[in-house]
Design a protein around this motif. Structure first.
Motif, PDB file in Angstrom:
ATOM      1  N   THR A 128       0.869  -1.182   0.000  1.00  0.00           N
ATOM      2  CA  THR A 128       0.000   0.000   0.000  1.00  0.00           C
ATOM      3  C   THR A 128       0.902   1.228   0.000  1.00  0.00           C
ATOM      4  OG1 THR A 128      -1.808  -1.118   1.130  1.00  0.00           O
ATOM      5  CG2 THR A 128      -1.761   1.280   1.287  1.00  0.00           C
TER       6      THR A 128
ATOM      7  N   ILE B 123      -4.612   1.215 -10.153  1.00  0.00           N
ATOM      8  CA  ILE B 123      -5.739   2.146 -10.041  1.00  0.00           C
ATOM      9  C   ILE B 123      -6.856   1.784 -11.017  1.00  0.00           C
ATOM     10  CG2 ILE B 123      -6.446   4.559 -10.189  1.00  0.00           C
ATOM     11  CD1 ILE B 123      -4.618   4.024  -7.836  1.00  0.00           C
TER      12      ILE B 123
ATOM     13  N   MET C 263      -9.039  -0.908  -9.739  1.00  0.00           N
ATOM     14  CA  MET C 263      -9.868  -0.443  -8.621  1.00  0.00           C
ATOM     15  C   MET C 263     -11.068   0.355  -9.132  1.00  0.00           C
ATOM     16  SD  MET C 263      -6.801   0.717  -6.074  1.00  0.00           S
ATOM     17  CE  MET C 263      -5.311  -0.278  -6.019  1.00  0.00           C
ATOM     18  N   VAL C 264     -10.832   1.233 -10.101  1.00  0.00           N
ATOM     19  CA  VAL C 264     -11.927   2.019 -10.677  1.00  0.00           C
ATOM     20  C   VAL C 264     -12.963   1.095 -11.309  1.00  0.00           C
ATOM     21  CG1 VAL C 264     -12.524   3.662 -12.511  1.00  0.00           C
ATOM     22  CG2 VAL C 264     -10.566   4.109 -11.007  1.00  0.00           C
TER      23      VAL C 264
ATOM     24  N   ILE D  40     -15.050  -0.544  -8.595  1.00  0.00           N
ATOM     25  CA  ILE D  40     -16.004   0.413  -8.021  1.00  0.00           C
ATOM     26  C   ILE D  40     -17.176   0.626  -8.971  1.00  0.00           C
ATOM     27  CG2 ILE D  40     -16.311   2.798  -7.255  1.00  0.00           C
ATOM     28  CD1 ILE D  40     -13.329   2.730  -6.405  1.00  0.00           C
TER      29      ILE D  40
ATOM     30  N   LEU E  68     -14.688   3.872  -0.918  1.00  0.00           N
ATOM     31  CA  LEU E  68     -14.096   3.145  -2.038  1.00  0.00           C
ATOM     32  C   LEU E  68     -13.191   4.064  -2.852  1.00  0.00           C
ATOM     33  CD1 LEU E  68     -17.302   1.243  -3.238  1.00  0.00           C
ATOM     34  CD2 LEU E  68     -15.468   0.359  -1.781  1.00  0.00           C
ATOM     35  N   TRP E  69     -13.597   5.330  -2.960  1.00  0.00           N
ATOM     36  CA  TRP E  69     -12.832   6.345  -3.699  1.00  0.00           C
ATOM     37  C   TRP E  69     -12.901   7.641  -2.912  1.00  0.00           C
ATOM     38  CZ3 TRP E  69      -9.573   5.833  -7.656  1.00  0.00           C
ATOM     39  CH2 TRP E  69      -9.169   6.972  -8.360  1.00  0.00           C
TER      40      TRP E  69
ATOM     41  N   SER F 193     -11.068   9.638 -12.560  1.00  0.00           N
ATOM     42  CA  SER F 193     -12.069   8.577 -12.470  1.00  0.00           C
ATOM     43  C   SER F 193     -13.370   9.112 -13.045  1.00  0.00           C
ATOM     44  CB  SER F 193     -12.275   8.168 -11.002  1.00  0.00           C
ATOM     45  OG  SER F 193     -13.108   9.112 -10.338  1.00  0.00           O
TER      46      SER F 193
ATOM     47  N   ARG G  45      -8.372   9.334  -5.157  1.00  0.00           N
ATOM     48  CA  ARG G  45      -7.507   8.180  -4.952  1.00  0.00           C
ATOM     49  C   ARG G  45      -8.321   7.079  -4.276  1.00  0.00           C
ATOM     50  NH1 ARG G  45      -5.814   8.813   0.514  1.00  0.00           N
ATOM     51  NH2 ARG G  45      -6.054  10.957   1.269  1.00  0.00           N
ATOM     52  N   PRO G  46      -7.844   5.848  -4.366  1.00  0.00           N
ATOM     53  CA  PRO G  46      -8.635   4.737  -3.824  1.00  0.00           C
ATOM     54  C   PRO G  46      -8.655   4.710  -2.303  1.00  0.00           C
ATOM     55  CG  PRO G  46      -6.509   3.955  -4.591  1.00  0.00           C
ATOM     56  CD  PRO G  46      -6.607   5.392  -5.019  1.00  0.00           C
TER      57      PRO G  46
ATOM     58  N   ILE H 164     -10.500  -1.200  -0.977  1.00  0.00           N
ATOM     59  CA  ILE H 164     -10.704  -1.591  -2.377  1.00  0.00           C
ATOM     60  C   ILE H 164      -9.400  -2.037  -3.014  1.00  0.00           C
ATOM     61  CG2 ILE H 164     -10.307   0.652  -3.484  1.00  0.00           C
ATOM     62  CD1 ILE H 164     -13.237  -1.774  -4.226  1.00  0.00           C
ATOM     63  N   GLU H 165      -8.275  -1.556  -2.473  1.00  0.00           N
ATOM     64  CA  GLU H 165      -6.978  -1.897  -3.072  1.00  0.00           C
ATOM     65  C   GLU H 165      -6.746  -3.402  -3.072  1.00  0.00           C
ATOM     66  OE1 GLU H 165      -4.706   2.217  -1.640  1.00  0.00           O
ATOM     67  OE2 GLU H 165      -4.076   0.277  -0.835  1.00  0.00           O
TER      68      GLU H 165
END
Length: 487
Positions: free
Chosen positions: A69, A124, A127-128, A131, A190-191, A206, A212-213, A217-218
């Motif tokens: 992380t 990233i 992750m997007v 979401i 989440l974001w 996004s 950023r996340p 969620i990462e």
């Protein structure tokens, strides 16, 4: 006997069968690289290194993912504080520098590199996409305050709390973001929308805007990317069960993913009877521990307790570990010096030897490892072989001594503790002739005492005990044989 593991979600020991025969997918939560690693980080990494090595020893191909992380509130805060004090180091440079310190500490104690070590900032896009899927399925929403923040709707997922056996109405509010724009204070981020004063480099585009996340969620995105939507084991420290792992499970299954079939959690570390924490100021940092003990001895100590138990650290812990491991080394050196000894690790190294299967391992050691990785019992089997080997040497039975030496080497290979492995060259030799001589002499006396007790010659047995005690060496008779320590 089948492999058994304690499944944290089921809250019981269960039979473990890989999802795919011969292959195991293992995801372990790695560090948030905000500051230097401490003993808890080392212990957690070592636990899953032991698990991995045992699975490989039993013929499995293990894919181990341990994430990094490298974007987080604390990383940004630490960089900001450093800059206020005159540093020019950017947040991403701080994260990379600390990541390298973690890697060096893991390497020092023989933790094998993971199969892949993904960074959050390199995932990233995944992750997007995750979401977006949660929003589409009705389990996430964009903040009502008009910002770019996105939250998981905990009320939309009836199984929220399944991992830690909590009801939603009993849970504390999510502390990973401000409650502004949330439908419920227990909903988690989440974001996170980019905030004024944050570096422009800490924001990504996004569909909802720059940001950023969130932390949770990462891991869901990275585990899925590298292991698929269903994999065998998710591991981490006990302190991650809630909210981190609970939130991972909820958002992943809400997205339609089976996710981890089993959950494992290692116990924490106590110092002076207290849980270790930054707030108490009792953290034990990796660089200090490595300055106090040989890396192989530190590995022995960190891996000596059952992985689910609390590891107690005291002022004498490393000295006791040094004494115990020196006895193993002393016997192994003597056995290896015998003509025809074949127990030494080959050029492939201990990791290669550990992958060779369970052949040559004592039954008690195998049974212990199959029983939820019961390392204390496995070490008891190892020390029993050392005692038997020393007894064989004392009576001149070189054949038996070499057999016991080979078994000891084989167990040490599996545990990543073989001092003859090239990785320990220069650091694993006994720290002086006096230590080696003491271990040999005491073990010979213990072998004589064991024979005297077997012959019911208690006068001789007591005389040996008193002789050792007068020299400052205390004995403790245990179900696994006598143990000695310096008084």
């Amino acid at each position: 006997m089948n492999q058994r593991i304690y499944d944290s979600r089921a809250a019981e020991v269960v039979d473990f069968t890989p999802r795919e025969a011969g292959r195991i997918g293992l995801y372990v939560c790695g560090p948030t690289v905000q500051s230097a690693p401490h003993i808890g980080h080392l212990r957690s990494a070592l636990v899953y290194d032991q698990v991995r090595r045992w699975f490989e020893a039993t013929g499995h191909d293990v894919t181990l993912i341990r994430n990094v992380t490298d974007i987080d509130d604390k990383i940004l805060d630490n960089a900001r504080l450093a800059q206020a004090a005159g540093s020019s180091e950017e947040w991403w440079a701080l994260a990379y520098r600390v990541e390298r310190v973690f890697s060096a500490a893991y390497d020092a104690i023989g933790v094998l590199p993971p199969t892949y070590e993904p960074r959050a900032t390199a995932n990233i896009r995944e992750m997007v996409e995750l979401i977006e899927l949660l929003i589409e399925r009705g389990h996430a929403y964009v903040a009502a305050d008009g910002s770019a923040s996105v939250y998981f709707d905990t009320a939309s997922w009836p199984e929220y709390g399944a991992l830690t056996r909590q009801r939603r109405d009993q849970m504390e509010d999510a502390a990973d973001s401000e409650p502004v724009g949330k439908r419920d204070p227990r909903d988690f981020a989440l974001w996170k929308a980019h905030r004024e004063g944050e570096p422009a480099t800490a924001a990504w585009p996004s569909p909802w805007g720059l940001g950023r996340p969130g932390w949770h969620i990462e891991c869901s995105a990275m585990a899925t990317r590298y292991l698929g939507t269903e994999f065998d084991i998710h591991g981490g420290g006990l302190d991650l069960r809630f909210p981190h792992h609970e939130n991972e499970l909820a958002q992943s299954q809400a997205a339609g993913h089976a996710f981890a079939r089993h959950w494992m959690h290692n116990g924490l570390v106590n110092t002076g009877g207290q849980k270790m924490s930054k707030s108490l100021g009792n953290s034990l940092f990796a660089h200090d521990l490595l300055a106090q003990a040989r890396p192989i001895v530190l590995r022995y100590f960190l891996g000596s307790a059952h992985y689910r138990s609390v590891l107690e650290f005291s002022e004498t812990s490393l000295a006791e570990a040094e004494a115990a491991f020196s006895r193993i080394e002393g016997f192994l050196e003597r056995a290896a010096a015998l003509p025809g000894f074949e127990g030494a690790t080959d050029s492939a190294g201990a990791h290669g030897a550990a992958c060779a299967g369970v052949e040559g391992l004592p039954a008690a050691f195998v049974a212990a490892m199959l029983d939820d990785f019961a390392i204390p019992q496995a070490l008891a089997a190892l020390h029993e072989e050392v005692r038997a080997g020393n007894s064989a040497l004392a009576v001149g039975d070189e054949t038996a001594a070499m057999q016991h030496g080979a078994a000891v080497s084989r167990m040490l290979d599996v545990l990543g503790l073989n001092p003859r492995d090239p990785q320990w060259v220069g650091s694993s030799t006994i720290t002086g002739a006096a230590d080696a001589a003491l271990a040999i002499l005491v073990d010979e006396l213990l072998a004589q005492r064991t024979r005297a007790r077997a012959d019911k010659d208690f006068a001789t047995s007591d005389a040996i005990r008193d002789r050792l005690l007068s020299a400052g060496i205390a004995l403790e008779d245990t179900p696994h044989g006598p143990r000695w320590s310096l008084t």
